[in-house]
Design an enzyme around this catalytic site. Sequence first.
Site, short mmCIF file in Angstrom:
data_model
loop_
_atom_site.label_atom_id
_atom_site.label_comp_id
_atom_site.label_asym_id
_atom_site.label_seq_id
_atom_site.Cartn_x
_atom_site.Cartn_y
_atom_site.Cartn_z
N THR A 127 35.72 39.41 45.03
CA THR A 127 35.80 40.18 43.78
C THR A 127 34.53 40.02 42.95
O THR A 127 33.99 41.00 42.42
CB THR A 127 37.03 39.75 42.98
OG1 THR A 127 38.20 40.02 43.76
CG2 THR A 127 37.13 40.49 41.66
N ILE A 128 34.05 38.80 42.87
CA ILE A 128 32.82 38.56 42.09
C ILE A 128 31.65 39.27 42.77
O ILE A 128 30.82 39.91 42.11
CB ILE A 128 32.53 37.06 41.95
CG1 ILE A 128 33.70 36.33 41.29
CG2 ILE A 128 31.24 36.84 41.15
CD1 ILE A 128 33.99 36.68 39.87
N LYS A 130 40.92 48.56 44.75
CA LYS A 130 41.64 47.41 45.31
C LYS A 130 42.95 47.95 45.82
O LYS A 130 43.88 48.15 45.02
CB LYS A 130 41.86 46.34 44.24
CG LYS A 130 42.67 45.12 44.70
CD LYS A 130 41.85 44.15 45.52
CE LYS A 130 42.67 42.89 45.84
NZ LYS A 130 41.89 41.87 46.57
N GLU A 161 37.79 46.76 48.09
CA GLU A 161 37.99 45.34 48.39
C GLU A 161 39.32 45.10 49.07
O GLU A 161 40.38 45.47 48.56
CB GLU A 161 37.92 44.49 47.12
CG GLU A 161 38.10 43.01 47.43
CD GLU A 161 38.28 42.09 46.24
OE1 GLU A 161 37.95 42.52 45.12
OE2 GLU A 161 38.77 40.96 46.44
N ALA A 187 42.19 42.39 50.93
CA ALA A 187 42.93 41.21 50.45
C ALA A 187 42.70 40.10 51.48
O ALA A 187 42.98 40.31 52.67
CB ALA A 187 44.42 41.52 50.33
N GLY A 220 29.13 30.06 39.54
CA GLY A 220 29.30 30.04 38.08
C GLY A 220 29.13 31.38 37.42
O GLY A 220 29.53 31.57 36.26
N1 LIG Z 1 29.82 33.00 42.39
C1 LIG Z 1 30.89 32.39 41.85
N2 LIG Z 1 30.73 31.43 40.92
C2 LIG Z 1 31.80 30.82 40.39
N3 LIG Z 1 33.07 31.06 40.69
C3 LIG Z 1 33.26 32.01 41.61
C4 LIG Z 1 32.22 32.71 42.25
N4 LIG Z 1 32.76 33.58 43.11
C5 LIG Z 1 34.08 33.41 43.02
N5 LIG Z 1 34.39 32.49 42.12
C6 LIG Z 1 35.71 32.02 41.72
O1 LIG Z 1 36.45 31.68 42.88
C7 LIG Z 1 37.77 32.23 42.77
C8 LIG Z 1 37.97 33.23 43.90
O2 LIG Z 1 37.00 34.27 43.75
P1 LIG Z 1 37.42 35.75 44.05
O3 LIG Z 1 38.59 36.14 43.22
O4 LIG Z 1 36.20 36.60 43.92
O5 LIG Z 1 37.88 35.60 45.57
P2 LIG Z 1 38.42 36.75 46.51
O6 LIG Z 1 37.79 36.52 47.83
O7 LIG Z 1 38.20 38.05 45.84
O8 LIG Z 1 40.00 36.43 46.62
P3 LIG Z 1 41.18 37.47 47.04
O9 LIG Z 1 41.33 37.36 48.49
O10 LIG Z 1 42.34 36.95 46.25
O11 LIG Z 1 40.77 38.84 46.57
C9 LIG Z 1 37.88 32.89 41.41
O12 LIG Z 1 38.43 31.98 40.48
C10 LIG Z 1 36.44 33.17 41.03
O13 LIG Z 1 36.21 33.16 39.64
C1 LIG Z 2 46.94 35.98 47.11
C2 LIG Z 2 45.48 36.06 47.50
N1 LIG Z 2 44.69 35.91 46.27
C3 LIG Z 2 45.15 37.36 48.20
N2 LIG Z 2 45.34 38.47 47.29
C4 LIG Z 2 45.95 37.57 49.47
C5 LIG Z 2 45.45 36.68 50.56
C6 LIG Z 2 46.25 36.82 51.83
C7 LIG Z 2 45.78 35.83 52.90
C8 LIG Z 2 46.67 35.83 54.11
C9 LIG Z 2 46.16 34.86 55.17
O1 LIG Z 2 45.03 35.07 55.71
O2 LIG Z 2 46.81 33.83 55.38
MG LIG Z 3 39.49 39.44 45.19
#
Ligand SMILES: Nc1ncnc2c1ncn2[C@@H]1O[C@H](COP(=O)(O)OP(=O)(O)OP(=O)(O)O)[C@@H](O)[C@H]1O
Ligand SMILES: C[C@H](N)[C@H](N)CCCCCC(=O)O
Ligand SMILES: [Mg+2]
EC number: 6.3.3.3
Length: 233
Positions: free
Chosen positions: A16-17, A37, A114, A116, A207
Amino acid sequence: MSALLVTGTSTDVGKTIATAALAAAARASGASVAVCKPAQTGEAPGVGGDLAVVQRLVGVGPSGIAATVELARYPEPLAPDTAARRAGMAELTRTQVVGAARQLGRDHDLALVEGAGGLLVRLGADGFTLRDVAVDLGAPVLLVADPALGTLNHCALTVEALRSAGVRCAGIVLGSWPDEPDLAMRCNLDDLPSVTGVDLVGRIPAGVGSLDRARFTAQAPGWFDRAWLASLV
Ligand SMILES: Nc1ncnc2c1ncn2[C@@H]1O[C@H](COP(=O)(O)OP(=O)(O)OP(=O)(O)O)[C@@H](O)[C@H]1O
Ligand SMILES: C[C@H](N)[C@H](N)CCCCCC(=O)O
Ligand SMILES: [Mg+2]
């Protein structure tokens, strides 16, 4: 006028970031950007979620993201198909996701979609995945990876899963790059492209998710390879 799918080596790696950073960088080059999303899990209706993070960091409207689209939201923090089933809610369909992504790609210079969790997480009916969406769209997939020890295998597995379906990996972005990377992280800068055959196209500093919008959007273009960014839009 294109879609770019965003997957990760797992959940919580920074997709997401990285999506927000890429949206900000594309906006900075004058592109119109949409973020989708398809399936948000683990958040209550109308509260939080990935698009709220992207909106906070990049903004929505004339100077920000043109459109954000979430297709389904399920209460429990699980894979979307499991979360839908447990909630007794309708599962997303492959047609719905492909249709939404295709339309956003038509309406904007860049539509970021994006997933999941990781690439093969089941998003809905009949166990379709983000890889299936990429196949149907003929769109590339950006891989967001943890920089730490263990990521070589995860990236190689993901890239192999993409290649086996004829999907191009658009590049690898390190989701959270520390101020003091350890030995494995430093080695991964060269080993990741060598092992996967995919370029490292970005590093998101640790960060930055806590930056205010002005700083985040000003710094984001610098987190990506300039030539790669220019090739996107
Ligand atoms: N570059 C970064 N610096 C600091 N914190 C980060 C960074 N990237 C991600 N995070 C933190 O790590 C956590 C997970 O990041 P993020 O939500 O982007 O993961 P994701 O891969 O999108 O997860 P999901 O599978 O749930 O979509 C969040 O709390 C986010 O703020
Ligand atoms: C809840 C989480 N933040 C995501 N949205 C969903 C991640 C599913 C992962 C499933 C898996 O690989 O075990
Ligand atoms: Mg995400």
